[in-house]
Enzyme design. Structure first.
Site, PDB file in Angstrom:
ATOM      1  N   LYS A  76      30.630 -22.045   6.152  1.00  0.00           N
ATOM      2  CA  LYS A  76      30.762 -23.496   5.972  1.00  0.00           C
ATOM      3  C   LYS A  76      29.744 -23.933   4.926  1.00  0.00           C
ATOM      4  O   LYS A  76      28.622 -23.423   4.889  1.00  0.00           O
ATOM      5  CB  LYS A  76      30.498 -24.189   7.315  1.00  0.00           C
ATOM      6  CG  LYS A  76      30.725 -25.701   7.332  1.00  0.00           C
ATOM      7  CD  LYS A  76      30.490 -26.264   8.749  1.00  0.00           C
ATOM      8  CE  LYS A  76      30.753 -27.767   8.816  1.00  0.00           C
ATOM      9  NZ  LYS A  76      30.573 -28.280  10.196  1.00  0.00           N
ATOM     10  N   SER A 151      34.312 -31.151  11.891  1.00  0.00           N
ATOM     11  CA  SER A 151      34.028 -31.096  10.471  1.00  0.00           C
ATOM     12  C   SER A 151      34.147 -29.692   9.871  1.00  0.00           C
ATOM     13  O   SER A 151      34.169 -29.548   8.649  1.00  0.00           O
ATOM     14  CB  SER A 151      32.608 -31.616  10.213  1.00  0.00           C
ATOM     15  OG  SER A 151      31.657 -30.756  10.812  1.00  0.00           O
ATOM     16  N   SER A 175      32.559 -29.995  16.298  1.00  0.00           N
ATOM     17  CA  SER A 175      33.019 -29.608  14.961  1.00  0.00           C
ATOM     18  C   SER A 175      33.385 -28.144  14.789  1.00  0.00           C
ATOM     19  O   SER A 175      33.906 -27.759  13.745  1.00  0.00           O
ATOM     20  CB  SER A 175      31.961 -29.981  13.920  1.00  0.00           C
ATOM     21  OG  SER A 175      31.987 -31.353  13.680  1.00  0.00           O
TER      22      SER A 175
END
Lengths: 486, 488
Positions: A76, A151, A175
């Site tokens: 990420k 997210s 997330s």
């Protein structure tokens, strides 16, 4: 190749079925072919990945390969990587190359894995749909009209689409678990403090936690083992030994006591999601587990408390993005205040600004006691709810999200978007671990079963998830990309 | 109207840790800009603070040194504000649960009385960086070398009633932190600075007047002068029918005045909240006791011992205990020579005079405590007289002792300063002087007996000169008187 699990790929590499370079080239080609439609990567680091693959192959040839050597992953874009852009999904950091690697990045490299690149995300990890990225929305591989969740939506979509076998995400209010559920993969949020936060760009420090996202619980067990552990650079990481999370995966579940929080099965839960979750729980009963209803009475305070605490911390954590030292700076500022105002005004997106303002307000004089302090009290009650429940049951189960993935652009109102995380947020407030595993479909879109355990019960969660995956095949389903993105 | 001044001080002490409070970067003073600032000090995304245990130990030692409560748990908070030299956009400090609770400091006043000043609390925090406005045309440079330097902020109660008391309090704090070795106390380099809260009220009134805060005063003298100016300003203002506004002021030493920086209305809202990156500091009793066991004897205790055990005057005891370096030097001299009064006289007289002339600190004294002690031994055992002793001291000061510890002896030997106490030798010199001075002898003889005492000085001088300063002056005096009176 790309349909295999991490564990399967490790075995194939060890057996010499293909090399790490071949695997890497194959996955890079898939990214090339499919990611235009998915938008799951912000940065692809193909050359570095191939070099690392060659090193891994060389190490293997010398007999120096570990269980994860030569396996490609994605990170990420919230994890700092030396010399590779770390944007956190924001225009603010569009030009930021960190001069260091996050601890988890170091650990994964030390384990011999290689990174194919940095995945898309909601800006500064604020969002539940991945529509808040400066780099554009990520599409759900199961349905390009749907969101992948957020997210960590880029990581979830990349794994689901078979662009990487596994990826790292972060979870501040759901997330990892919510996008894992939306994309039909397995995502684990470890206990707060289990994995170092050093080098992970902070959203809400007391809630943020990095964790693995992969196809199976077994894969997550391998990855968690590689990234967990005390870090002298993170005072909130816990000094506690790291067990071999793969060891107990096969333990039978007979006698397992499962609690169903009644608050997780009420209004707002989609009927299709509920029936998928209840069927999954029936599978557990067939495996010898017993099920009973429990109550987490302060659940309905979790979202309000979270939206006080997380923005408060965020407003402070994001102060350093001011145009002075790194990142975006406005053109020709007239004075210092102008520099601050325009750099931040131009660099941050709407949702980030909204949360900074909320946080600034709730911390300000005259409101601190009414909001922040009160929210911390609520947080203690929520944590106690879980501890009380775990006196009676081994794990809790419920849906990861009240609905399956919704359509892109469907959730325009911020508060209704915040309610997406109704089943995941309390877990971060309490600091306990949680995992989402694929448990069926609703309207053709995946449904996630969420399993929660007490602090440091990751091994148990992985065992419980793995046994489900031995008994079901939801985790083996793959979206049909060829048709969608041809 | 009679006015009373009320003063409270916030003293910032830079702790002498090797590395910064939340990072491993060095704290050394004077390095090139931004060479002692790591990723943590720069506030780069993703970095986290790690508390320096040495800073905690030093803060606790200070607390023990002022007999303060040491809470079991203390918490770091974030103080949020924007400024280019504050890299993270917040300063990590302690607002709600500081590491040192209430304590007290004893100060000595000019009239010899002492007074207790209460300390409200002391807390740990990180320093900010520095903005360089002059070095770049039309731009501002930022030097983050100082960012993250550990500070102990010591907040007093408003217990001081004059500028002198405030200066005495600041000196007492300086003395305690340097005794403890937790700060170099170098005010010129900013290792110690203070904010002063000043208000005035009609004598007898209980309620405090409106206060002004004077920021960043960095010398004992400036504290006194800033307060004196500010008190006068406030009294004049009030007597002219005006009101004092609550504001932050700056003391300008050049103009010797305070000037307004910002009023309360412009004050920041710092939005303090507990720092989620740092765990609460939990101090167990054993750790605190361990630190207590390592405390050196502090100034107040030393002063009392110098008076009680060594029999020094209150004044001498005060001066000699004021700094750790001074006290250690004195105690070593005393240990070598065994005479506290002589040691005190020499350290405060000859040595301090020479140091002041050359602008040297006592730790840089060219004459070691062992050397001075050895010199005093030779005065005490009558090997040399006082005059010769001063010559020996000068020789030691200029390094003629060759660095040996009892090198006074070598100098006495080399210069032939050994006191002549042989009566025969002295008598011979006296006889010679008398023989060479018939006019003076005649004057002496003709003088009234009660005037003769003064006239003997001439003869003493001549004899001492003849002995090149080595004759024992008491003997010379006595023998001269005897011989001259015999001539009358």
């Amino acid at each position: 190749m790309h349909d295999q699990t991490l564990t399967g790929l490790a075995a194939a590499l060890a057996a010499g079925e293909f090399s790490s370079r071949e695997l890497t080239e194959h996955l890079l080609a898939r990214i090339e072919r499919h990611d235009g439609a998915l938008n799951s990567f912000i940065t692809v680091t193909g050359d570095a990945a191939l070099e690392a693959a060659d090193r891994a192959d060389a190490a293997r040839a010398l007999g120096e390969a570990g269980p994860l050597t030569g396996l490609p992953l994605a990170l990420k874009d919230i994890f700092c990587t030396r010399g590779v852009k770390t944007s956190c999904g924001s225009k603010m950091l569009d030009n930021f190359d960190a001069p260091y690697d996050a601890t988890v990045v170091e650990k994964l490299a030390a384990a011999g894995t290689l990174s194919l690149g940095k995945t898309n995300m909601d800006e500064f990890a604020m969002g539940s749909s991945n529509e808040n990225s400066f780099y554009g929305a990520v599409k759900n591989p199961w349905d390009l009209g749907a969101v992948p969740g957020g997210s960590s939506g880029g990581s979830a979509a990349a794994v689901a689409a078979g662009l990487v076998p596994a990826a790292l995400g972060t979870d501040t209010g759901g997330s990892i678990r919510q996008p894992a559920a939306f994309c039909g993969i397995t995502g684990l949020k470890p206990t707060y403090g289990r994995v170092s936060r050093y080098g992970m760009i902070a959203y809400a420090s007391s809630l943020d936690q990095a964790g693995p996202m992969a196809r199976t619980a077994e894969d997550c067990a391998h990855l968690l083992g590689a990234i967990a552990g005390h870090d002298l650079r993170d005072s909130t990481s816990v000094a506690r030994g790291v067990p071999d999370y793969t060891e107990g995966l096969d333990a039978p579940l007979s006698g397992l006591k499962i609690g169903l929080p009644k608050e997780y099965f009420g209004d707002g839960l989609s009927a299709e999601v509920e029936s998928a979750v209840r069927e999954a729980i029936a599978v557990y009963e067939s495996l010898g587990a017993t099920v009973r209803e429990v109550s987490l009475p302060h659940t309905h305070y979790a979202i309000p408390a979270y939206y006080v605490i997380a923005p408060a911390e965020a407003s402070s954590n994001l102060s350093r993005f001011d145009g002075v030292r790194f990142g975006h700076r406005c053109e020709n500022p007239t004075d210092l205040i102008d520099l601050y105002k325009r750099s931040r005004g131009e660099g941050f997106g709407e949702e980030v600004k909204r949360r900074i303002l909320i946080g600034t307000h709730t911390l300000s004089e005259g409101f601190f006691d009414a909001y922040y302090k009160q929210a911390q009290k609520v947080r203690r009650l929520i944590r106690q709810d879980f501890l009380d429940a775990f006196e009676e049951v081994d794990v809790l189960m419920g849906p990861a999200s009240p609905t399956p993935a919704f359509d892109l652009g469907a959730n325009k109102d911020p508060v209704s978007m915040y309610l997406q995380d109704i089943y995941t947020i309390a877990v971060n407030l309490a600091g306990i671990p949680g995992i989402s595993v694929p448990a069926g479909f609703a309207g053709g879109r995946p449904v996630g079963l969420q399993i929660l355990g007490t602090h440091f019960a990751e091994a148990q969660l992985l065992n419980v998830a793995h046994q489900f995956q031995q008994a079901t095949d939801w985790h083996l389903r793959r979206p049909d990309l060829a048709e969608e993105t041809a | 109207m009679q006015w009373e001044t009320v003063i409270g001080l916030e003293v910032h002490v830079q702790l002498a840790t090797r590395s910064k409070i939340f990072s491993g970067a060095s704290t050394a003073f004077g390095a090139e800009p931004n060479t002692q600032a790591c990723a943590v000090d720069l506030g780069l995304p993703g970095v986290l603070p790690v508390l320096n245990e040495q800073a905690v130990a030093m803060a606790v030692q200070f607390g023990l040194g002022i007999h303060a409560e040491i809470p079991e748990v203390s918490v770091f908070d974030r103080k949020n504000y924007f400024y280019p030299d504050l890299p993270k956009g917040y300063q990590t400090s302690q607002m709600y649960e500081p590491i040192v609770g209430p304590g007290e400091v004893e100060i000595l006043l000019d009239d010899g009385e002492s007074k207790r000043i209460r300390v409200h609390h002391a807390h740990l925090e990180e320093d900010a960086g520095k903005s360089l406005h002059e070095d770049f045309h039309g731009m501002t440079g930022i030097d983050l070398n100082r960012a993250g330097t550990p500070l102990l902020e010591i907040v007093s109660e408003p217990d001081m009633r004059s500028a002198k008391e405030a200066a005495a309090y600041l000196k007492a704090i300086h003395s305690i932190v340097t005794y403890l070795g937790i700060s170099d106390g170098n005010m010129a380099e900013g290792s110690m600075r203070c904010d002063v809260n000043v208000s005035v009220r009609p004598k007898g009134q209980e309620a405090f007047g409106t206060r002004a805060e004077i920021k960043n005063v960095n010398s004992f003298r400036f504290v006194e002068r800033a307060i004196e100016f500010e008190v006068e300003r406030q009294i004049e203002l009030l007597e002219d029918g005006g009101t004092v506004v609550q504001e932050t002021r700056l003391y300008d030493p050049e103009a010797d005045e305070t000037r307004s920086m910002r009023t309360k209305e412009e004050a920041n809202d710092y939005r303090y909240f507990p720092c989620p990156d740092l765990l609460p500091v939990v101090l167990d009793q054993a750790y605190v006791d361990h630190l207590r066991g390592q405390l050196p004897e502090l100034p107040a205790a030393k002063r009392e011992r110098f008076q009680g055990e060594l029999g020094l005057s209150a004044y001498d005891a005060g001066v000699l205990s004021a700094s750790r370096a001074m006290a250690e030097y004195f105690e070593r001299v005393h240990a070598v020579c065994g005479d506290a009064k002589q040691a005190a006289n020499w350290v405060q007289g000859e040595l301090s005079g020479a140091l002041n002339r050359e602008g040297l600190a006592i730790v840089d004294s060219p004459v070691s405590a062992d050397q001075l002690g050895g010199l005093i031994v030779r005065v005490l055992d009558d090997t040399i007289n006082g005059k010769a002793a001063k010559q020996v001291f000068q020789a030691l000061w200029h390094g003629e002792g060759g660095g040996e510890n009892n090198s006074a002896d070598a100098i006495i030997e080399a210069k032939g300063l050994k006191q002549v106490t042989d009566t025969g030798a002295i008598e011979a010199m006296i006889d010679q002087v008398i023989a060479d001075s018939p006019a003076q002898v005649a004057q002496y003889r003709d003088a009234e007996p009660d005037k003769r005492g003064k006239m003997i000085g001439y003869f003493v001088g001549q004899v001492m000169k003849a002995s090149r300063g080595t004759a024992n002056p008491q003997q010379v005096n006595a023998l001269l008187k005897e011989k001259l009176d015999a001539l009358c």
